[in-house]
Scaffold this active site. Structure first.
Site, PDB file in Angstrom:
ATOM      1  N   GLU A   1       1.041  -1.096  -0.171  1.00 12.95           N
ATOM      2  CA  GLU A   1      -0.032  -0.115  -0.287  1.00 12.95           C
ATOM      3  C   GLU A   1       0.627   0.983   0.238  1.00 12.95           C
ATOM      4  O   GLU A   1       1.961   1.207   0.873  1.00 12.95           O
ATOM      5  CB  GLU A   1      -0.994  -0.198   1.520  1.00 12.95           C
TER       6      GLU A   1
ATOM      7  N   ARG B   1     -18.472   0.385   5.024  1.00 11.41           N
ATOM      8  CA  ARG B   1     -19.566  -0.909   4.404  1.00 11.41           C
ATOM      9  C   ARG B   1     -19.997  -1.552   5.351  1.00 11.41           C
ATOM     10  O   ARG B   1     -21.231  -1.692   5.182  1.00 11.41           O
ATOM     11  CB  ARG B   1     -19.327  -1.355   3.000  1.00 11.41           C
TER      12      ARG B   1
ATOM     13  N   CYS C   1      -7.750  -1.846   8.152  1.00 11.26           N
ATOM     14  CA  CYS C   1      -7.119  -1.491   7.844  1.00 11.26           C
ATOM     15  C   CYS C   1      -6.461   0.176   6.794  1.00 11.26           C
ATOM     16  O   CYS C   1      -5.255   0.380   8.181  1.00 11.26           O
ATOM     17  CB  CYS C   1      -6.688  -1.985   6.716  1.00 11.26           C
TER      18      CYS C   1
ATOM     19  N   HIS D   1      -1.549  -5.705   2.098  1.00 13.91           N
ATOM     20  CA  HIS D   1      -2.489  -6.190   2.116  1.00 13.91           C
ATOM     21  C   HIS D   1      -2.408  -7.433   1.229  1.00 13.91           C
ATOM     22  O   HIS D   1      -1.552  -7.945   0.327  1.00 13.91           O
ATOM     23  CB  HIS D   1      -3.453  -5.740   1.183  1.00 13.91           C
TER      24      HIS D   1
HETATM   25  N1  PCA Z   1      -9.151  -6.521   6.372  1.00 11.26           N
HETATM   26  C1  PCA Z   1     -10.172  -5.205   6.316  1.00 11.26           C
HETATM   27  C2  PCA Z   1      -9.684  -5.406   8.248  1.00 11.26           C
HETATM   28  C3  PCA Z   1      -9.618  -6.360   8.858  1.00 11.26           C
HETATM   29  C4  PCA Z   1      -8.993  -6.778   7.518  1.00 11.26           C
HETATM   30  O1  PCA Z   1      -7.649  -8.160   7.708  1.00 11.26           O
HETATM   31  C5  PCA Z   1      -9.822  -4.649   5.557  1.00 11.26           C
HETATM   32  O2  PCA Z   1      -9.444  -4.687   4.602  1.00 11.26           O
HETATM   33  O3  PCA Z   1      -9.856  -3.310   6.107  1.00 11.26           O
END
Ligand code: PCA
Length: 215
Positions: free
Chosen positions: A81, A91, A144, A166
């Site tokens: 990211e 959401r 996140c 991610h």
């Molecule tokens: N993914 C979510 C929150 C926790 C996770 O593992 C997100 O992308 O916000």
């Protein structure tokens, strides 16, 4: 011994596992390189308590670098990211049934923070190891992104570099409840996060490599 902190999230949205935690916990206590130990900890998938826990971990371990990780369903690569934005827009409710809509992560904070990790160098190192990876321009607007923003805010100006990755689903999640979605095997996630972390640790200035988006 210096410490690198990795975090992963607990499961959310009716899932029973979260690949981010499954992957980072396998690196807990391992040596990244000579004199550098990885500590991996879990964060709650909740807007308020994730920030509290993150601050506790920063105070407790005084890490020299921090990489938070989370699941991004629908993605097929490790997403390095680039930017965290000062916005919560959920959401779905978080694990404590809180669903902020269009609120600030940090009232009065800057609109966004950039990752302070060498994101292009990390992508290159992963691809050279045969692991699918790409720079991502958005970490979403859920927990996140909130953790990513809070992390960058907490460490701004400290000289401690930090960022967010991610990860895709695990194959077993896809088989159980997300047919047709992309996934990566757990061993690939573990090795990918180790390589990305090592590359970040070893690279002070990022490389210039094309890879932006024309949209
Ligand atoms: N993914 C979510 C929150 C926790 C996770 O593992 C997100 O992308 O916000």
């Amino acid at each position: 011994m210096r410490t690198v902190l990795l975090t992963g999230f607990e499961p959310f949205d009716q899932d029973t596992i979260n690949p981010s935690w499954e992957a980072v916990r396998r690196l807990d206590g391992t040596d990244l390189c000579d004199g550098v130990r990885i500590i991996a900890r879990q964060l709650p998938c909740a807007f308020v308590t994730s920030g509290t826990r993150l601050n506790e971990l920063l105070a407790e371990h005084s890490p020299k670098m921090v990489i938070a990780t989370g699941l991004a369903s629908g993605r097929s690569e490790l997403s390095i990211e680039r930017v965290a934005i000062n916005l919560n827009d959920a959401r779905i409710p978080d694990n404590l049934a809180y669903q902020p809509i269009d609120t600030a992560v940090e009232a009065g904070g800057p609109a966004a923070y950039f990752s302070t990790l060498p994101i292009k160098a990390m992508v290159k190192a992963l691809r050279e190891a045969g692991i699918p990876a790409a720079v991502s321009q958005t970490a979403g607007t859920f927990v996140c992104n909130k953790v990513f923003y809070s992390l960058q805010h907490a460490l701004a100006g400290s000289g401690v570099r930090s960022g967010f990755i991610h990860v895709p689903y695990l194959p077993e999640q896809v088989a159980r409840s997300a047919p047709g979605q992309p996934s990566l095997a757990l061993e690939t996630l573990v090795e990918g996060l180790r390589i990305a972390t090592l590359s970040a640790w070893n690279t002070q200035a990022d490389i210039a490599e094309s890879g932006g988006q024309v949209s």
